[in-house]
Design a protein around this motif. Structure first.
Motif, PDB file in Angstrom:
ATOM      1  N   UNK A 166      16.881  14.146   3.860  1.00  0.00           N
ATOM      2  CA  UNK A 166      17.341  15.131   4.841  1.00  0.00           C
ATOM      3  C   UNK A 166      18.080  14.421   5.972  1.00  0.00           C
ATOM      4  N   UNK A 167      19.189  15.020   6.365  1.00  0.00           N
ATOM      5  CA  UNK A 167      20.007  14.447   7.423  1.00  0.00           C
ATOM      6  C   UNK A 167      21.134  13.560   6.935  1.00  0.00           C
ATOM      7  N   UNK A 168      21.078  13.164   5.676  1.00  0.00           N
ATOM      8  CA  UNK A 168      22.114  12.302   5.121  1.00  0.00           C
ATOM      9  C   UNK A 168      23.291  13.134   4.601  1.00  0.00           C
ATOM     10  N   UNK A 169      24.264  12.428   4.047  1.00  0.00           N
ATOM     11  CA  UNK A 169      25.502  13.066   3.609  1.00  0.00           C
ATOM     12  C   UNK A 169      25.776  12.802   2.131  1.00  0.00           C
ATOM     13  N   UNK A 170      26.548  13.693   1.548  1.00  0.00           N
ATOM     14  CA  UNK A 170      27.059  13.521   0.196  1.00  0.00           C
ATOM     15  C   UNK A 170      28.468  14.092   0.149  1.00  0.00           C
ATOM     16  N   UNK A 180      20.028  19.444   4.278  1.00  0.00           N
ATOM     17  CA  UNK A 180      18.669  19.947   4.437  1.00  0.00           C
ATOM     18  C   UNK A 180      18.039  20.136   3.063  1.00  0.00           C
ATOM     19  N   UNK A 181      16.722  20.097   2.979  1.00  0.00           N
ATOM     20  CA  UNK A 181      16.076  20.338   1.675  1.00  0.00           C
ATOM     21  C   UNK A 181      16.502  21.668   1.051  1.00  0.00           C
ATOM     22  N   UNK A 182      16.769  22.662   1.866  1.00  0.00           N
ATOM     23  CA  UNK A 182      17.175  23.966   1.326  1.00  0.00           C
ATOM     24  C   UNK A 182      18.606  23.976   0.793  1.00  0.00           C
ATOM     25  N   UNK A 183      19.313  22.874   0.924  1.00  0.00           N
ATOM     26  CA  UNK A 183      20.624  22.741   0.291  1.00  0.00           C
ATOM     27  C   UNK A 183      20.510  22.259  -1.151  1.00  0.00           C
ATOM     28  N   UNK A 184      19.308  21.928  -1.584  1.00  0.00           N
ATOM     29  CA  UNK A 184      19.101  21.410  -2.935  1.00  0.00           C
ATOM     30  C   UNK A 184      19.424  22.469  -3.973  1.00  0.00           C
ATOM     31  N   UNK A 244      22.452  18.465  -6.633  1.00  0.00           N
ATOM     32  CA  UNK A 244      22.241  17.893  -5.305  1.00  0.00           C
ATOM     33  C   UNK A 244      20.772  18.108  -4.946  1.00  0.00           C
ATOM     34  N   UNK A 245      20.103  17.017  -4.635  1.00  0.00           N
ATOM     35  CA  UNK A 245      18.694  17.094  -4.255  1.00  0.00           C
ATOM     36  C   UNK A 245      18.519  16.438  -2.894  1.00  0.00           C
ATOM     37  N   UNK A 246      17.925  17.188  -1.972  1.00  0.00           N
ATOM     38  CA  UNK A 246      17.698  16.672  -0.623  1.00  0.00           C
ATOM     39  C   UNK A 246      16.194  16.655  -0.387  1.00  0.00           C
ATOM     40  N   UNK A 247      15.673  15.468  -0.181  1.00  0.00           N
ATOM     41  CA  UNK A 247      14.237  15.327   0.032  1.00  0.00           C
ATOM     42  C   UNK A 247      13.931  15.313   1.527  1.00  0.00           C
ATOM     43  N   UNK A 248      12.768  15.819   1.841  1.00  0.00           N
ATOM     44  CA  UNK A 248      12.379  15.905   3.263  1.00  0.00           C
ATOM     45  C   UNK A 248      11.679  14.645   3.725  1.00  0.00           C
TER      46      UNK A 248
END
Length: 111
Positions: free
Chosen positions: A13-17, A83-87, A107-111
């Motif tokens: 979370x907070x990172x970019x892709x 955000x994790x909810x962007x996964x 795309x997987x966003x971990x908290x």
């Protein structure tokens, strides 16, 4: 139009892709390109689109965090402050008369 998407992955979370999508066999400009996503347990939804003249439109949930850009037959999605909810699975989209879809990229966003 065959669309090839790439760039998915797992981030914190907070990172970019950055996602990329190209139509390698297409020589002329595509009118509308963009990205959709399918979050777990939900229907596919619009992330954002960009018209050939550069005008963009975004979903409220990603505005100010995601940026779409494009070339003649390519489209990119810069995703910041993830955000994790962007996964979910992200799909490249193009419309030039007909609608075309790329294969999904996870795309997987971990908290």
């Amino acid at each position: 139009v065959q669309l090839q998407a790439s760039g998915g992955g797992t981030v914190q979370a907070g990172e970019s892709l950055r996602l990329s999508c190209e139509a390698p066999e297409r020589r002329s400009s595509i009118g509308i390109m963009g990205w959709y996503r399918q979050l777990p347990g939900k229907q596919r939804e619009l992330v954002g689109i960009i018209v050939s003249n550069g005008i963009t439109s975004y979903a409220d949930s990603v505005r100010d965090r995601f940026t779409i850009s494009r070339g003649r037959s390519s489209v990119y999605l810069q995703m910041n402050s993830l955000k994790p909810e962007d996964s979910g699975v992200y799909y490249c989209y193009a419309k030039q008369g007909y609608e075309y879809w790329g294969q999904g990229t996870q795309v997987t966003v971990s908290s």
